[in-house]
Scaffold this motif. Sequence first.
Motif, PDB file in Angstrom:
ATOM      1  N   LEU A  23       0.826  -1.210   0.000  1.00 26.27           N
ATOM      2  CA  LEU A  23       0.000   0.000   0.000  1.00 26.27           C
ATOM      3  C   LEU A  23       0.857   1.255   0.000  1.00 26.27           C
ATOM      4  CD1 LEU A  23      -2.873   1.182   0.215  1.00 26.27           C
ATOM      5  CD2 LEU A  23      -2.633   1.069   2.699  1.00 26.27           C
ATOM      6  N   VAL A  24       1.945   1.230   0.750  1.00 25.87           N
ATOM      7  CA  VAL A  24       2.809   2.413   0.859  1.00 25.87           C
ATOM      8  C   VAL A  24       3.613   2.644  -0.418  1.00 25.87           C
ATOM      9  CG1 VAL A  24       4.864   3.292   2.048  1.00 25.87           C
ATOM     10  CG2 VAL A  24       2.964   2.362   3.370  1.00 25.87           C
ATOM     11  N   LEU A  25       4.096   1.569  -1.034  1.00 23.62           N
ATOM     12  CA  LEU A  25       4.995   1.706  -2.170  1.00 23.62           C
ATOM     13  C   LEU A  25       4.289   1.793  -3.522  1.00 23.62           C
ATOM     14  CD1 LEU A  25       7.805  -0.829  -1.158  1.00 23.62           C
ATOM     15  CD2 LEU A  25       7.819   1.661  -0.918  1.00 23.62           C
ATOM     16  N   ALA A  26       3.134   1.163  -3.645  1.00 25.73           N
ATOM     17  CA  ALA A  26       2.484   1.065  -4.954  1.00 25.73           C
ATOM     18  C   ALA A  26       2.175   2.410  -5.613  1.00 25.73           C
ATOM     19  CB  ALA A  26       1.202   0.233  -4.832  1.00 25.73           C
ATOM     20  N   PRO A  27       1.724   3.436  -4.879  1.00 21.63           N
ATOM     21  CA  PRO A  27       1.387   4.691  -5.566  1.00 21.63           C
ATOM     22  C   PRO A  27       2.579   5.385  -6.223  1.00 21.63           C
ATOM     23  CG  PRO A  27       0.399   4.618  -3.369  1.00 21.63           C
ATOM     24  CD  PRO A  27       1.375   3.488  -3.449  1.00 21.63           C
ATOM     25  N   ALA A  28       3.800   5.187  -5.692  1.00 23.57           N
ATOM     26  CA  ALA A  28       4.961   5.928  -6.192  1.00 23.57           C
ATOM     27  C   ALA A  28       5.261   5.646  -7.671  1.00 23.57           C
ATOM     28  CB  ALA A  28       6.180   5.650  -5.326  1.00 23.57           C
ATOM     29  N   PRO A  29       5.442   4.371  -8.082  1.00 22.87           N
ATOM     30  CA  PRO A  29       5.712   4.134  -9.506  1.00 22.87           C
ATOM     31  C   PRO A  29       4.559   4.554 -10.405  1.00 22.87           C
ATOM     32  CG  PRO A  29       5.369   2.061  -8.338  1.00 22.87           C
ATOM     33  CD  PRO A  29       5.501   3.120  -7.307  1.00 22.87           C
ATOM     34  N   LEU A  30       3.341   4.454  -9.888  1.00 20.04           N
ATOM     35  CA  LEU A  30       2.188   4.883 -10.681  1.00 20.04           C
ATOM     36  C   LEU A  30       2.237   6.388 -10.940  1.00 20.04           C
ATOM     37  CD1 LEU A  30      -0.523   4.301 -12.036  1.00 20.04           C
ATOM     38  CD2 LEU A  30      -1.615   4.575  -9.791  1.00 20.04           C
ATOM     39  N   ALA A  56       0.402  11.334   1.921  1.00 17.12           N
ATOM     40  CA  ALA A  56       1.008  11.596   3.223  1.00 17.12           C
ATOM     41  C   ALA A  56      -0.065  11.741   4.298  1.00 17.12           C
ATOM     42  CB  ALA A  56       1.865  12.862   3.154  1.00 17.12           C
ATOM     43  N   LEU A  57      -1.125  12.484   3.972  1.00 16.94           N
ATOM     44  CA  LEU A  57      -2.200  12.698   4.948  1.00 16.94           C
ATOM     45  C   LEU A  57      -2.960  11.406   5.222  1.00 16.94           C
ATOM     46  CD1 LEU A  57      -3.767  14.652   6.710  1.00 16.94           C
ATOM     47  CD2 LEU A  57      -5.111  15.317   4.708  1.00 16.94           C
ATOM     48  N   ARG A  58      -3.170  10.603   4.205  1.00 13.61           N
ATOM     49  CA  ARG A  58      -3.875   9.331   4.404  1.00 13.61           C
ATOM     50  C   ARG A  58      -3.118   8.427   5.375  1.00 13.61           C
ATOM     51  NH1 ARG A  58      -4.540   8.862  -2.023  1.00 13.61           N
ATOM     52  NH2 ARG A  58      -6.469  10.083  -2.271  1.00 13.61           N
ATOM     53  N   PHE A  59      -1.805   8.325   5.179  1.00 11.50           N
ATOM     54  CA  PHE A  59      -1.025   7.452   6.067  1.00 11.50           C
ATOM     55  C   PHE A  59      -0.916   8.037   7.467  1.00 11.50           C
ATOM     56  CE2 PHE A  59       0.812   5.912   1.918  1.00 11.50           C
ATOM     57  CZ  PHE A  59       0.199   4.667   1.986  1.00 11.50           C
ATOM     58  N   LEU A  60      -0.887   9.363   7.567  1.00 10.84           N
ATOM     59  CA  LEU A  60      -0.840   9.988   8.887  1.00 10.84           C
ATOM     60  C   LEU A  60      -2.131   9.691   9.657  1.00 10.84           C
ATOM     61  CD1 LEU A  60       0.783  11.776  10.796  1.00 10.84           C
ATOM     62  CD2 LEU A  60      -0.285  13.777   9.731  1.00 10.84           C
ATOM     63  N   ILE A  61      -3.265   9.834   8.988  1.00 13.31           N
ATOM     64  CA  ILE A  61      -4.549   9.534   9.634  1.00 13.31           C
ATOM     65  C   ILE A  61      -4.650   8.038   9.932  1.00 13.31           C
ATOM     66  CG2 ILE A  61      -7.051   9.491   9.281  1.00 13.31           C
ATOM     67  CD1 ILE A  61      -6.730  12.112   7.701  1.00 13.31           C
ATOM     68  N   ALA A  62      -4.155   7.204   9.014  1.00 11.44           N
ATOM     69  CA  ALA A  62      -4.175   5.754   9.254  1.00 11.44           C
ATOM     70  C   ALA A  62      -3.371   5.389  10.492  1.00 11.44           C
ATOM     71  CB  ALA A  62      -3.631   5.015   8.032  1.00 11.44           C
TER      72      ALA A  62
END
Length: 205
Positions: A23-30, A56-62
Amino acid sequence: MRPDASRAERTVRRFIRPALWALVLAPAPLLIAQLLLDQLGADPIDRLERLTGEWALRFLIASLAVTPLLWVTGWGWLVAQRRFLGLAAFCWTVGHLAVYTVLDWFFDWQEIIKDVTEHLYITLGMAAFLLMVPLALTSTKGAIRRLGGARWTRLHSLVYVAVIAACLHFAWAVKKDLLEPILYGGLAAVLLAVRVLRKAGARTA
């Protein structure tokens, strides 16, 4: 793993870290592919800034959501996942800041400082980043031992200020389409309110 752990707990514990890494890494290459293929719209840099900031905000809230989940389940090992998500939020924040400083302003520090000091929403975003720096630096088990549990907990309460500043930064930056900022802000408010209510209940118990 405890021998008396439930099958559900064993399954979640086995797969949660690989799932979080994905979940953390997948958005970067996209996002990189979309940038290189010119698929980020008329203003790709602005779009990339927004998307990295949103992650960043999504993971902070998560990361804030992990503690209530720990209270409900009693799964103490979730603390490590909370730290993981906090570090993920910091890394995406660094990426967001890199887009801003490198791609948007091309390291023009004079203009960057001017932008930060003249626009309050940029000030709030920078404040959120600076608040997260000591949290990231003290996220290891060794740092917890050196600081002691009480001091570490007090220091990491800065995350509450950081998430408020980040939500305001996002809402102010978006200006018009406020649905997402309202959703993120509302979720963060609920997670903070749950903590306040639990603490208040503990005092009256």
